[in-house]
Write an enzyme that holds these catalytic residues in place. Structure first.
Site, mmCIF file in Angstrom:
data_model
loop_
_atom_site.group_PDB
_atom_site.id
_atom_site.type_symbol
_atom_site.label_atom_id
_atom_site.label_comp_id
_atom_site.label_asym_id
_atom_site.label_seq_id
_atom_site.Cartn_x
_atom_site.Cartn_y
_atom_site.Cartn_z
ATOM 1 N N LYS A 13 53.296 70.411 -96.945
ATOM 2 C CA LYS A 13 54.713 70.053 -96.754
ATOM 3 C C LYS A 13 54.852 68.843 -95.826
ATOM 4 O O LYS A 13 55.547 67.889 -96.139
ATOM 5 C CB LYS A 13 55.513 71.211 -96.116
ATOM 6 C CG LYS A 13 55.611 72.465 -96.959
ATOM 7 C CD LYS A 13 56.587 73.461 -96.348
ATOM 8 C CE LYS A 13 56.192 73.998 -94.972
ATOM 9 N NZ LYS A 13 54.968 74.793 -94.965
ATOM 10 N N ARG A 88 63.302 79.203 -93.563
ATOM 11 C CA ARG A 88 62.127 80.061 -93.661
ATOM 12 C C ARG A 88 62.501 81.530 -93.834
ATOM 13 O O ARG A 88 61.619 82.372 -93.933
ATOM 14 C CB ARG A 88 61.289 79.916 -92.391
ATOM 15 C CG ARG A 88 60.052 79.025 -92.544
ATOM 16 C CD ARG A 88 59.351 78.996 -91.200
ATOM 17 N NE ARG A 88 57.973 78.607 -91.273
ATOM 18 C CZ ARG A 88 57.518 77.382 -91.001
ATOM 19 N NH1 ARG A 88 58.354 76.423 -90.703
ATOM 20 N NH2 ARG A 88 56.228 77.132 -91.021
ATOM 21 N N ARG A 127 42.121 71.590 -90.329
ATOM 22 C CA ARG A 127 43.189 70.593 -90.137
ATOM 23 C C ARG A 127 43.240 70.095 -88.686
ATOM 24 O O ARG A 127 43.142 70.873 -87.750
ATOM 25 C CB ARG A 127 44.530 71.234 -90.502
ATOM 26 C CG ARG A 127 45.725 70.370 -90.219
ATOM 27 C CD ARG A 127 46.984 70.909 -90.859
ATOM 28 N NE ARG A 127 47.629 71.960 -90.091
ATOM 29 C CZ ARG A 127 48.838 72.452 -90.380
ATOM 30 N NH1 ARG A 127 49.467 72.028 -91.459
ATOM 31 N NH2 ARG A 127 49.364 73.390 -89.642
ATOM 32 N N ARG A 160 45.872 72.442 -83.877
ATOM 33 C CA ARG A 160 46.997 73.264 -83.427
ATOM 34 C C ARG A 160 46.507 74.667 -83.085
ATOM 35 O O ARG A 160 45.664 75.224 -83.769
ATOM 36 C CB ARG A 160 48.046 73.351 -84.547
ATOM 37 C CG ARG A 160 48.987 72.178 -84.551
ATOM 38 C CD ARG A 160 49.854 72.134 -85.775
ATOM 39 N NE ARG A 160 50.490 73.395 -86.120
ATOM 40 C CZ ARG A 160 51.405 73.509 -87.086
ATOM 41 N NH1 ARG A 160 51.781 72.461 -87.779
ATOM 42 N NH2 ARG A 160 51.934 74.675 -87.372
ATOM 43 N N ARG A 171 50.508 84.111 -90.270
ATOM 44 C CA ARG A 171 51.552 83.204 -90.766
ATOM 45 C C ARG A 171 51.710 83.339 -92.286
ATOM 46 O O ARG A 171 52.824 83.269 -92.809
ATOM 47 C CB ARG A 171 51.199 81.754 -90.403
ATOM 48 C CG ARG A 171 51.384 81.472 -88.904
ATOM 49 C CD ARG A 171 50.641 80.211 -88.473
ATOM 50 N NE ARG A 171 51.119 79.010 -89.095
ATOM 51 C CZ ARG A 171 50.399 77.890 -89.211
ATOM 52 N NH1 ARG A 171 49.154 77.848 -88.753
ATOM 53 N NH2 ARG A 171 50.910 76.835 -89.779
HETATM 54 P P1 AMP Z 1 55.241 74.406 -88.986
HETATM 55 O O1 AMP Z 1 54.874 73.203 -88.203
HETATM 56 O O2 AMP Z 1 56.341 74.164 -89.990
HETATM 57 O O3 AMP Z 1 54.041 75.094 -89.599
HETATM 58 O O4 AMP Z 1 55.874 75.440 -87.934
HETATM 59 C C1 AMP Z 1 55.095 75.965 -86.865
HETATM 60 C C2 AMP Z 1 55.730 77.216 -86.331
HETATM 61 O O5 AMP Z 1 57.049 76.914 -85.827
HETATM 62 C C3 AMP Z 1 55.964 78.332 -87.348
HETATM 63 O O6 AMP Z 1 54.812 79.123 -87.566
HETATM 64 C C4 AMP Z 1 57.089 79.123 -86.660
HETATM 65 O O7 AMP Z 1 56.575 79.901 -85.587
HETATM 66 C C5 AMP Z 1 57.932 78.016 -86.057
HETATM 67 N N1 AMP Z 1 58.985 77.576 -86.992
HETATM 68 C C6 AMP Z 1 59.085 76.357 -87.612
HETATM 69 N N2 AMP Z 1 60.157 76.317 -88.413
HETATM 70 C C7 AMP Z 1 60.763 77.526 -88.320
HETATM 71 C C8 AMP Z 1 61.896 78.128 -88.929
HETATM 72 N N3 AMP Z 1 62.638 77.469 -89.830
HETATM 73 N N4 AMP Z 1 62.200 79.389 -88.577
HETATM 74 C C9 AMP Z 1 61.480 80.072 -87.671
HETATM 75 N N5 AMP Z 1 60.383 79.589 -87.077
HETATM 76 C C10 AMP Z 1 60.015 78.322 -87.392
#
Ligand code: AMP
Length: 213
Positions: A13, A88, A127, A160, A171
């Site tokens: 994404k 999400r 990654r 990360r 996740r």
């Molecule tokens: P990402 O970088 O999109 O993989 O997001 C990393 C982490 O941020 C996720 O595993 C969640 O803990 C949190 N997060 C990001 N976007 C959301 C969302 N829309 N709702 C809830 N938690 C989020």
């Protein structure tokens, strides 16, 4: 143009959103990046968010919708944006719809990228993100130790904390249980582009652009 990029962690994404935002000249809004920025401020909210992310859980919907509301109504988004990492949960999708209605915005196009869990686990464990150019790099693309293959910066590649295998599995579980139903919600509303995420980055991008044009 308004886009939402959807899919499991590691499906690409962020990578696709970055390319699309450059090619289409629209703003890339990554909720994960916004949260990671908030963590750096070392406030109590930041510490709470860090705790949630490090466990692979989701940040509460009420916090997320406020973040997204501020982002998508900002001046620089007037030409369009690509939402990456939001919604999400079905509740977030419902709140987003309400936000579109209250701000007079039309519904976005949804890009749904798919890949098998085992491919995602292998991608996420290898990654790295470059602190300098912000590109997402796979360990297999690193030729010189600790050198970013894109911008050549030294010692800028970071893993990360939530890319550890145990957290990744958590996740993915959250994705299948809580996030995947968002697509069922959108499937009743139409305007969805479905793309195979187990292809080279350029091919995934070409497939998306072909559907958009
Ligand atoms: P990402 O970088 O999109 O993989 O997001 C990393 C982490 O941020 C996720 O595993 C969640 O803990 C949190 N997060 C990001 N976007 C959301 C969302 N829309 N709702 C809830 N938690 C989020």
């Amino acid at each position: 143009m308004k886009l939402v990029i959807f899919g499991a962690p590691g499906v690409g994404k962020g990578t696709q959103a970055k390319i699309l935002s450059e090619k289409l000249k629209i703003v890339h809004i990554s909720t994960g990046d916004i949260l990671r920025q908030a963590i750096k401020q070392d406030s109590e909210t930041g510490r709470n968010i860090k705790n949630i992310i490090d466990k692979g859980q989701l940040v509460p919907d009420e916090i997320m919708i406020e973040i997204v509301k501020e982002a998508i109504t900002s001046e620089n988004c007037s030409n369009g944006y690509i939402l990456d990492g939001f919604p999400r949960t079905v509740n977030q999708a419902v709140m987003l719809d309400r936000l579109f209605i209250s701000t007079g915005q039309s519904m976005p196009i949804i890009i749904d990228i798919a890949a098998d869990d085992e491919v995602l686990i292998s991608r996420l464990t290898s990654r790295r993100t470059c602190n300098s150019c912000k590109n997402i790099i796979s360990l297999s693309d690193i030729i010189e130790n600790n050198v970013c293959p894109v911008c050549k910066a030294v010692n800028t590649l970071e893993k990360r904390k939530d890319d550890d295998e145990e957290v990744i599995r958590k996740r993915l579980k959250v994705f299948h249980e809580t996030t995947a139903p968002v697509m069922e919600y959108y499937s009743k509303k139409g305007n969805i582009i479905k793309v195979n995420g187990i292809q080279p980055i350029e091919k995934v991008n070409a497939d998306i652009l072909a559907e958009l044009h």
